[in-house]
Motif scaffolding. Structure first.
Motif, PDB file in Angstrom:
ATOM      1  N   VAL A   1      28.420  37.163  45.669  1.00  0.00           N
ATOM      2  CA  VAL A   1      29.737  37.733  45.353  1.00  0.00           C
ATOM      3  C   VAL A   1      30.369  37.017  44.166  1.00  0.00           C
ATOM      4  O   VAL A   1      31.025  37.627  43.339  1.00  0.00           O
ATOM      5  CB  VAL A   1      30.659  37.668  46.589  1.00  0.00           C
ATOM      6  CG1 VAL A   1      32.033  38.251  46.272  1.00  0.00           C
ATOM      7  CG2 VAL A   1      30.023  38.419  47.753  1.00  0.00           C
ATOM      8  N   GLY A   2      30.153  35.696  44.068  1.00  0.00           N
ATOM      9  CA  GLY A   2      30.728  34.937  42.962  1.00  0.00           C
ATOM     10  C   GLY A   2      31.106  33.538  43.404  1.00  0.00           C
ATOM     11  O   GLY A   2      30.735  33.073  44.486  1.00  0.00           O
TER      12      GLY A   2
ATOM     13  N   LEU B   1      39.701  37.947  51.250  1.00  0.00           N
ATOM     14  CA  LEU B   1      39.507  37.360  49.919  1.00  0.00           C
ATOM     15  C   LEU B   1      38.164  37.769  49.318  1.00  0.00           C
ATOM     16  O   LEU B   1      38.064  38.020  48.111  1.00  0.00           O
ATOM     17  CB  LEU B   1      39.614  35.834  50.009  1.00  0.00           C
ATOM     18  CG  LEU B   1      41.010  35.273  50.292  1.00  0.00           C
ATOM     19  CD1 LEU B   1      40.945  33.793  50.624  1.00  0.00           C
ATOM     20  CD2 LEU B   1      41.947  35.511  49.105  1.00  0.00           C
ATOM     21  N   GLN B   2      37.126  37.846  50.164  1.00  0.00           N
ATOM     22  CA  GLN B   2      35.832  38.264  49.632  1.00  0.00           C
ATOM     23  C   GLN B   2      35.850  39.746  49.244  1.00  0.00           C
ATOM     24  O   GLN B   2      35.267  40.135  48.220  1.00  0.00           O
ATOM     25  CB  GLN B   2      34.700  37.987  50.620  1.00  0.00           C
ATOM     26  CG  GLN B   2      33.326  38.125  49.950  1.00  0.00           C
ATOM     27  CD  GLN B   2      32.163  37.875  50.882  1.00  0.00           C
ATOM     28  OE1 GLN B   2      31.753  38.787  51.587  1.00  0.00           O
ATOM     29  NE2 GLN B   2      31.620  36.657  50.866  1.00  0.00           N
TER      30      GLN B   2
ATOM     31  N   GLN C   1      37.084  43.584  42.721  1.00  0.00           N
ATOM     32  CA  GLN C   1      37.378  43.238  41.332  1.00  0.00           C
ATOM     33  C   GLN C   1      36.112  43.203  40.483  1.00  0.00           C
ATOM     34  O   GLN C   1      36.108  43.666  39.339  1.00  0.00           O
ATOM     35  CB  GLN C   1      38.090  41.881  41.277  1.00  0.00           C
ATOM     36  CG  GLN C   1      39.519  41.926  41.789  1.00  0.00           C
ATOM     37  CD  GLN C   1      40.161  40.558  41.845  1.00  0.00           C
ATOM     38  OE1 GLN C   1      39.479  39.527  41.797  1.00  0.00           O
ATOM     39  NE2 GLN C   1      41.471  40.519  41.951  1.00  0.00           N
ATOM     40  N   SER C   2      35.020  42.672  41.051  1.00  0.00           N
ATOM     41  CA  SER C   2      33.779  42.603  40.272  1.00  0.00           C
ATOM     42  C   SER C   2      33.218  43.989  40.020  1.00  0.00           C
ATOM     43  O   SER C   2      32.664  44.264  38.950  1.00  0.00           O
ATOM     44  CB  SER C   2      32.749  41.725  40.995  1.00  0.00           C
ATOM     45  OG  SER C   2      32.361  42.319  42.217  1.00  0.00           O
TER      46      SER C   2
ATOM     47  N   SER D   1      40.008  37.964  37.933  1.00  0.00           N
ATOM     48  CA  SER D   1      41.317  37.483  38.343  1.00  0.00           C
ATOM     49  C   SER D   1      41.577  36.091  37.795  1.00  0.00           C
ATOM     50  O   SER D   1      40.758  35.188  37.923  1.00  0.00           O
ATOM     51  CB  SER D   1      41.384  37.446  39.871  1.00  0.00           C
ATOM     52  OG  SER D   1      42.544  36.789  40.304  1.00  0.00           O
ATOM     53  N   SER D   2      42.728  35.919  37.188  1.00  0.00           N
ATOM     54  CA  SER D   2      43.055  34.597  36.652  1.00  0.00           C
ATOM     55  C   SER D   2      43.248  33.588  37.767  1.00  0.00           C
ATOM     56  O   SER D   2      43.009  32.397  37.587  1.00  0.00           O
ATOM     57  CB  SER D   2      44.347  34.677  35.817  1.00  0.00           C
ATOM     58  OG  SER D   2      45.423  35.131  36.623  1.00  0.00           O
ATOM     59  N   SER D   3      43.654  34.078  38.959  1.00  0.00           N
ATOM     60  CA  SER D   3      43.874  33.147  40.067  1.00  0.00           C
ATOM     61  C   SER D   3      42.576  32.609  40.620  1.00  0.00           C
ATOM     62  O   SER D   3      42.554  31.597  41.306  1.00  0.00           O
ATOM     63  CB  SER D   3      44.654  33.843  41.182  1.00  0.00           C
ATOM     64  OG  SER D   3      43.894  34.893  41.732  1.00  0.00           O
ATOM     65  N   SER D   4      41.442  33.290  40.359  1.00  0.00           N
ATOM     66  CA  SER D   4      40.177  32.832  40.926  1.00  0.00           C
ATOM     67  C   SER D   4      39.557  31.696  40.136  1.00  0.00           C
ATOM     68  O   SER D   4      38.687  31.012  40.605  1.00  0.00           O
ATOM     69  CB  SER D   4      39.183  34.003  40.981  1.00  0.00           C
ATOM     70  OG  SER D   4      38.826  34.402  39.676  1.00  0.00           O
ATOM     71  N   SER D   5      39.992  31.496  38.926  1.00  0.00           N
ATOM     72  CA  SER D   5      39.377  30.467  38.101  1.00  0.00           C
ATOM     73  C   SER D   5      40.046  29.116  38.257  1.00  0.00           C
ATOM     74  O   SER D   5      39.449  28.077  38.013  1.00  0.00           O
ATOM     75  CB  SER D   5      39.429  30.887  36.623  1.00  0.00           C
ATOM     76  OG  SER D   5      40.764  31.074  36.221  1.00  0.00           O
TER      77      SER D   5
END
Length: 342
Positions: free
Chosen positions: A173-174, A211-212, A218-219, A225-229
């Motif tokens: 997923v990432g 969250l997943q 999103q992917s 998402s800027s919040s994920s980085s």
């Protein structure tokens, strides 16, 4: 490399149960399992399963191998959907029906897979600490939502839920986001007992599912998402994980925050802020947690007195250990050990 077939694994499991190399016990809705086979196989491993309600459970597991170790696994035909979060270590996997080669499940990544009836080979690397959390979900849980909501789900899930498909899949997923990391650490460090604990842990499992799903959606939409980085660089996160390993290896004589920062080559402010962001707790809070968990395991093994356990996990005073243990678990070490007899 040591290689175990399915038959060999099952035989060893029975042998180790009979000889006491496997410790297994239950508390309320949680089951604990630990194997000590350093001399025979060169491995130590643990597994904690938390049954939240029918169709939903959490599994926390990990271990370490002295040398490369591989084992065959046969998944049951009724194996549910798995959300996997790799907290520490990287290992290689071959899965029947998923490509022709091995793939890696890496530290800091999260995965979604549905593999009923398949055979796998897991290969554990030499000397690497492994830790992962899995959310185990029966697809029926998703079927409670309206069909219009299911239509918005990622393709693999929509097919599984809408059509009762048995098509296997395994998806990276990432990266584990800071929000995921916080929920994962809250599961590990849950301070509650009884029904409050069960409700709290279920809320965290559902949060991780949410969250997943967000990350998957999103992917698929090409959204980042800027919040994920987060605001930490990959190298910073790597050093923060190193700091966690240093604490785990030095329970008896842990470094101060400044000493720890020096060891991992971060300034103390970034380490303090970054550790809280990545693990959801302070360095002292994490040290306290692993001391308590280690102490609990040692009490269950019954090899040391309470004073010996206290010393092993870094307490010079047994009374201070007893106070800390009771504050953390709601029971004294002596009463906890006695409760294992029932």
């Amino acid at each position: 490399m040591k290689y175990l077939t399915i038959t060999e694994t099952e035989a060893l499991y029975q042998e180790y149960l009979e000889t006491g190399k496997i410790i297994s016990y239950s508390e309320d809705f949680e089951t604990f399992f630990k194997i000590q086979a350093e001399q025979e196989l060169g491995i130590t491993a643990y597994d904690r399963t938390i049954q939240l309600r029918p169709g939903l459970k959490i599994k926390i597991s990990g271990g370490k191998a002295k040398y490369t170790f591989a084992r065959e696994i046969q998944h049951h035909a009724s194996m549910p959907l798995i959300l996997a979060f790799q907290l520490a270590g990287t290992y290689r996997v071959w899965t029947e029906g998923i490509g022709n080669d091995y793939y890696s499940e890496k530290r800091g990544e999260n995965y979604l897979f549905f593999l009923p009836g398949t055979k796998e080979i897991e290969e554990l690397p030499t000397g690497e600490n492994l830790e992962r959390i899995r959310i185990i979900v029966e697809p029926d849980i998703f079927r409670n939502f309206s069909s219009s909501q299911i239509d918005l789900m990622p393709t693999e899930l929509k097919t599984l839920i809408s059509n009762d498909s048995r098509q296997i899949f395994h998806r990276n997923v990432g990266s584990i986001t800071p929000a995921m990391q916080q929920a994962l650490q809250q599961i590990i460090n849950c301070p509650y007992q009884g029904i409050a604990r069960q409700i709290y842990l279920e809320s965290k499992a559902l949060e991780l599912i949410s969250l997943q799903l967000i990350q998957l959606t999103q992917s698929q939409s090409g959204i980042i998402s800027s919040s994920s980085s987060g605001c930490l660089q990959p190298d910073d996160i790597e050093r923060i994980h190193q700091a966690k390993s240093v604490l785990e290896a030095n329970l008896e004589n842990p470094p101060s925050l400044i000493e720890l920062a020096r060891k991992v080559q971060l300034n103390d402010y970034k380490l303090k802020r970054g550790f809280k962001e990545v693990f959801g707790t302070t360095t002292f809070g994490y040290l306290q947690k692993i001391r308590m968990e280690r102490g609990k395991n040692l009490l269950a093994e019954r090899m040391l007195t309470v004073a010996g356990v206290a010393q092993t996990v870094g307490y010079k005073s047994p009374s201070r250990f007893c106070d800390a243990f009771k504050k953390h678990f709601g029971i004294t070490p002596r009463n906890y050990r006695m409760s294992l007899n029932f």
